[in-house]
Scaffold this active site. Structure first.
Site, PDB file in Angstrom:
ATOM      1  NE  ARG A 189     -12.481  -3.940  -1.236  1.00  0.00           N
ATOM      2  CZ  ARG A 189     -11.621  -4.169  -0.255  1.00  0.00           C
ATOM      3  NH1 ARG A 189     -12.040  -4.234   1.007  1.00  0.00           N
ATOM      4  NH2 ARG A 189     -10.336  -4.344  -0.508  1.00  0.00           N
ATOM      5  CB  ILE A 225      -0.963   0.015   1.205  1.00  0.00           C
ATOM      6  CG1 ILE A 225      -1.880  -1.214   1.191  1.00  0.00           C
ATOM      7  CG2 ILE A 225      -1.825   1.288   1.191  1.00  0.00           C
ATOM      8  CD1 ILE A 225      -2.824  -1.323   2.380  1.00  0.00           C
ATOM      9  N   GLY A 226       1.948   1.246   0.816  1.00  0.00           N
ATOM     10  CA  GLY A 226       2.821   2.417   0.901  1.00  0.00           C
ATOM     11  C   GLY A 226       3.394   2.806  -0.455  1.00  0.00           C
ATOM     12  CG  HIS A 254     -11.975  -2.111   7.478  1.00  0.00           C
ATOM     13  ND1 HIS A 254     -12.697  -2.158   6.317  1.00  0.00           N
ATOM     14  CD2 HIS A 254     -10.706  -2.462   7.138  1.00  0.00           C
ATOM     15  CE1 HIS A 254     -11.910  -2.528   5.327  1.00  0.00           C
ATOM     16  NE2 HIS A 254     -10.696  -2.722   5.797  1.00  0.00           N
TER      17      HIS A 254
HETATM   18  N1  APR Z   1       7.752   0.754  11.322  1.00  0.00           N
HETATM   19  C1  APR Z   1       7.684   1.021   9.998  1.00  0.00           C
HETATM   20  N2  APR Z   1       7.348   0.103   9.071  1.00  0.00           N
HETATM   21  C2  APR Z   1       7.089  -1.131   9.493  1.00  0.00           C
HETATM   22  C3  APR Z   1       7.134  -1.496  10.862  1.00  0.00           C
HETATM   23  C4  APR Z   1       7.493  -0.489  11.787  1.00  0.00           C
HETATM   24  N3  APR Z   1       7.583  -0.743  13.095  1.00  0.00           N
HETATM   25  N4  APR Z   1       6.807  -2.806  10.957  1.00  0.00           N
HETATM   26  C5  APR Z   1       6.556  -3.248   9.710  1.00  0.00           C
HETATM   27  N5  APR Z   1       6.730  -2.229   8.819  1.00  0.00           N
HETATM   28  C6  APR Z   1       6.603  -2.259   7.361  1.00  0.00           C
HETATM   29  C7  APR Z   1       7.070  -3.540   6.712  1.00  0.00           C
HETATM   30  O1  APR Z   1       8.494  -3.550   6.586  1.00  0.00           O
HETATM   31  C8  APR Z   1       6.368  -3.494   5.355  1.00  0.00           C
HETATM   32  O2  APR Z   1       7.167  -2.899   4.346  1.00  0.00           O
HETATM   33  O3  APR Z   1       5.240  -2.161   6.993  1.00  0.00           O
HETATM   34  C9  APR Z   1       5.145  -2.602   5.621  1.00  0.00           C
HETATM   35  C10 APR Z   1       3.823  -3.301   5.423  1.00  0.00           C
HETATM   36  O4  APR Z   1       3.710  -3.588   4.082  1.00  0.00           O
HETATM   37  P1  APR Z   1       2.992  -4.931   3.511  1.00  0.00           P
HETATM   38  O5  APR Z   1       3.419  -6.096   4.340  1.00  0.00           O
HETATM   39  O6  APR Z   1       3.224  -4.956   2.038  1.00  0.00           O
HETATM   40  O7  APR Z   1       1.450  -4.687   3.846  1.00  0.00           O
HETATM   41  P2  APR Z   1       0.376  -3.816   3.015  1.00  0.00           P
HETATM   42  O8  APR Z   1      -0.306  -4.692   2.029  1.00  0.00           O
HETATM   43  O9  APR Z   1       0.993  -2.548   2.540  1.00  0.00           O
HETATM   44  O10 APR Z   1      -0.665  -3.530   4.192  1.00  0.00           O
HETATM   45  C11 APR Z   1      -0.293  -2.750   5.310  1.00  0.00           C
HETATM   46  O11 APR Z   1      -2.544  -2.143   5.818  1.00  0.00           O
HETATM   47  O12 APR Z   1      -4.576  -2.877   4.969  1.00  0.00           O
HETATM   48  C12 APR Z   1      -3.651  -3.000   6.005  1.00  0.00           C
HETATM   49  O13 APR Z   1      -3.960  -5.273   6.766  1.00  0.00           O
HETATM   50  C13 APR Z   1      -3.081  -4.391   6.089  1.00  0.00           C
HETATM   51  O14 APR Z   1      -2.124  -4.044   8.251  1.00  0.00           O
HETATM   52  C14 APR Z   1      -1.829  -4.131   6.865  1.00  0.00           C
HETATM   53  C15 APR Z   1      -1.393  -2.751   6.353  1.00  0.00           C
END
Ligand code: APR
Length: 320
Positions: free
Chosen positions: A152, A14-15, A176
């Site tokens: 959605r 998402i980021g 949610h």
């Molecule tokens: N500080 C900063 N970043 C972190 C930390 C932290 N303490 N812990 C984990 N991360 C980072 C991970 O390194 C990873 O790059 O958060 C990111 C999460 O990215 P993804 O695993 O790709 O997850 P994403 O699909 O982006 O979803 C993120 O949003 O919709 C919600 O359920 C989903 O909780 C999840 C979040």
């Protein structure tokens, strides 16, 4: 005038999508923060290198240092871990709660004037905890869920009716999760409420019920298809809609996880409600009337959120 600064905490699926959208829409300069070394730097560079072709003016930076988010106008939080096989909900809650603590403190110390949008799940409990840890004003911290759930619902309705998604409005309230409350009475095609469209023969109650259920299961449907992760394009787009409403003082009426202390008879909690988002953050909660059935669904959703918040308080004593 300097461009707005948008800090993205979490540079995962998402980021990265958020960063791309911010650049494409020229909403401001981007700082991508993540604990994973190289990931935010790599994504920032990759997106910056699409700039010459797209012709956008935006600076992108990846970092592991919270000092780089200093003075951010908006922070969008996706940091955390997704659920893995064998993990209980409490395990996930505990891990992401710790992440919210470090993120909340990072925002508190470096970007206390930002408008903060939380996306990390379980959303309603995480946004509550993030606000507690950051100490920011309640109206400047909210959660993204309702815009996505409504989008959605609107998409499925547009398919059913064969009309443009632009002409479908929808209301989804509550937490949610499985207990979210899609309100058919307040959802329309160009102002015509869904129950009227059933009477007009545009659809049947059975089909409408199935669409409501598909909306509730919308996240799970994507997880089932992707297998390796959860949805990211629509969640990112939804959060950008909220960020844009704040940055441009649009006074958009958008459902989001907002702080309710009095509204809807709730006390000190975050849950999905209709809001007005403008330069003041969440400027107003739109207290719509609910009928008996809708209220019962909303109450059960509120109770599910309360259960998760209580679990947070049980894990971290500073929250109790
Ligand atoms: N500080 C900063 N970043 C972190 C930390 C932290 N303490 N812990 C984990 N991360 C980072 C991970 O390194 C990873 O790059 O958060 C990111 C999460 O990215 P993804 O695993 O790709 O997850 P994403 O699909 O982006 O979803 C993120 O949003 O919709 C919600 O359920 C989903 O909780 C999840 C979040």
């Amino acid at each position: 005038m300097a461009r707005p600064k948008i800090a993205l905490i979490g540079a995962g699926q998402i980021g990265g999508t958020l960063a791309h959208l911010v650049a494409l829409k020229e909403l401001g300069d981007v700082v991508l923060f993540d604990i994973a070394e190289g990931t935010p730097e790599g994504k920032a560079l990759d997106i910056a290198e699409s700039g010459p072709s797209e012709g956008f003016d935006a600076a992108l930076k990846g970092t592991q240092d919270y000092a780089d988010i200093a003075g951010a106008d908006v922070c969008i939080v996706t940091a955390g871990v997704p659920r893995k096989p064998g993990m209980s909900r409490d395990d996930l809650l505990g891990i992401n709660l710790k992440v919210m603590k470090s993120v909340g403190e990072g925002i508190r110390d470096n970007a206390p004037d930002a408008f903060v949008i939380c996306i990390t799940n379980p959303l309603d409990a995480m946004v509550w905890a993030l606000r507690e840890f950051s100490g920011l004003p309640h109206e400047k911290v909210c959660g993204m869920a309702g815009v996505l759930d409504s989008a959605r619902f609107r998409h499925f309705l547009s398919l059913e009716f064969g009309v443009s998604m632009k002409d479908v409005t929808a209301f989804v309230l509550g937490g949610h999760g499985d207990t979210m409350v899609p309100l058919t009475r307040y959802s329309t095609v160009a102002g015509v409420p869904l129950p009227d469209l059933v009477k007009m023969g545009w659809t049947t109650q059975e089909k409408l019920d199935a669409i409501v259920q598909r909306t509730r299961d919308g996240g799970a449907e994507i997880v089932g298809l992707l297998k390796t992760g959860s949805a990211f394009y629509a969640p990112a787009t939804s959060a950008i809609e909220m960020a844009e409403a704040y940055l441009k003082d649009q006074k958009r009426v958008l459902p989001c996880a907002a702080y309710c202390d009095g509204a809807f008879g709730l006390k000190d909690m975050y849950v999905g409600v209709p809001t007005v988002i403008g330069a003041g953050g969440v400027e107003r909660i739109v207290e719509i009337e609910m009928n008996k059935d809708e209220k019962a669904m909303f109450d059960s959703s509120v109770n599910a959120v309360k259960g998760l918040v209580d679990a947070c308080k049980g894990i971290d004593e500073s929250l109790a």
